[in-house]
Design an enzyme around this catalytic site. Structure first.
Site, short mmCIF file in Angstrom:
data_model
loop_
_atom_site.label_atom_id
_atom_site.label_comp_id
_atom_site.label_asym_id
_atom_site.label_seq_id
_atom_site.Cartn_x
_atom_site.Cartn_y
_atom_site.Cartn_z
N HIS A 1 -23.64 36.05 -3.13
CA HIS A 1 -23.51 34.74 -2.50
C HIS A 1 -22.68 34.76 -1.23
CE1 HIS A 1 -19.63 34.67 -4.65
NE2 HIS A 1 -19.28 33.65 -3.88
N ASP A 2 -21.75 35.72 -1.10
CA ASP A 2 -20.91 35.79 0.09
C ASP A 2 -21.28 36.94 1.02
OD1 ASP A 2 -19.33 33.54 -0.17
OD2 ASP A 2 -17.73 34.57 -1.26
N LYS B 1 -20.84 36.87 4.81
CA LYS B 1 -19.55 37.01 5.47
C LYS B 1 -19.43 38.33 6.23
CE LYS B 1 -17.00 33.78 2.57
NZ LYS B 1 -15.90 33.57 1.60
N HIS C 1 -22.23 31.45 7.04
CA HIS C 1 -22.45 32.64 6.21
C HIS C 1 -23.61 32.52 5.23
CE1 HIS C 1 -19.68 30.77 3.19
NE2 HIS C 1 -20.37 31.47 2.31
N HIS D 1 -25.43 27.38 -2.01
CA HIS D 1 -24.32 27.35 -2.98
C HIS D 1 -23.11 26.56 -2.48
CE1 HIS D 1 -22.79 30.84 -0.62
NE2 HIS D 1 -21.61 30.53 -1.13
N HIS D 2 -23.12 26.12 -1.23
CA HIS D 2 -22.05 25.25 -0.74
C HIS D 2 -22.51 23.80 -0.58
CE1 HIS D 2 -18.64 27.88 -0.19
NE2 HIS D 2 -19.40 28.79 0.42
N ASP E 1 -18.04 29.86 -8.44
CA ASP E 1 -17.29 30.20 -7.23
C ASP E 1 -15.95 29.47 -7.22
OD1 ASP E 1 -16.61 31.03 -4.66
OD2 ASP E 1 -18.10 29.78 -3.65
#
Length: 228
Positions: free
Chosen positions: A68-69, A72, A97, A121-122, A150
């Site tokens: 998920h990250d 970045k 990201h 996811h954000h 998260d």
């Protein structure tokens, strides 16, 4: 019991090496993000089980949580590792990201089922999130689960800008954000997991997790808010 045994999901060979490479790249940029991603994967699958997701859905959820990250990788170090609050312009860069992750994964085989979860996811359940401002059930269910997992790991982890939350503080925060930031059903499943399944060592260091991934790849019976 290692974390892959706990998840009881077997990585497929076409997923394993690209995933290992991406996780290692993320960890090289920011070791917190790498270990955080492993913890989020563990938590997300435990939540998904309590929502009775299928084995296939849990596998895709695991991949999404692990990666998920990954976007970045494309965020400058001065922003990614900044110890203090981000400026509005830096926040705009950080919020790219998920789209960067989508671009990274678009050309890779084996990740099609988890791309939407990573991209969204954000998002917030009330529609106030990013990148698309989706709300309620318009947000993919996997993204709603990753969002809670998260946040749980972020709250449980000490950072330079905050101490680790106690488990009761995590519960209180989740209940406060139920129906606003988070899906009420996902929060309910998470609260049930915190009551009966959580342990402080639920997720191992990233290096151990990657080693476990490699060792289990041939065994079909084995398996696997950030402030910004």
């Amino acid at each position: 019991m290692n974390w892959l045994d706990r998840l009881r999901l077997s990585p497929r060979s076409h997923e394993l090496e690209p995933m290992r490479a991406l996780l290692a790249a993320v960890d090289a940029r920011d070791s917190y993000t790498g270990s955080h991603s492993v913890a989020v994967a563990v938590y997300a699958v435990e939540i998904g089980r309590r929502l009775a997701l299928s084995t296939t859905a849990l596998r895709q959820l695991r991949l999404a949580a692990l990666l998920h990250d990954v976007g970045k990788i494309g965020v400058p170090d001065r922003i990614l590792n900044k110890p203090g609050p981000l400026t509005p312009e830096e926040t705009k860069v950080m919020r790219r990201h998920p789209a960067i992750a989508l671009n990274i994964l678009r050309s890779m085989k084996g990740f099609r089922g988890c791309r939407a979860m990573i991209l969204h996811h954000h998002e917030r359940y009330d529609g106030g999130g990013y990148p698309s401002g989706l709300s309620g059930e318009r947000i993919p269910v996997g993204a709603r689960i990753v969002a809670v997992a998260d946040a749980v790991d972020t709250m449980l982890s000490p950072r330079s800008y905050k101490p680790a939350y106690a488990v009761h503080e995590v519960r209180n925060e989740l209940m406060e954000e139920m129906g606003r930031q988070f899906d009420p059903l996902v929060v309910g499943a998470t609260l049930a997991w915190l009551e009966d399944g959580w342990a402080p060592d639920a997720a191992p260091p990233l290096a151990n997790a990657l080693g476990a991934l490699k060792m289990s790849s041939s065994n079909p019976a084995a398996c696997t808010p950030d402030r910004r």
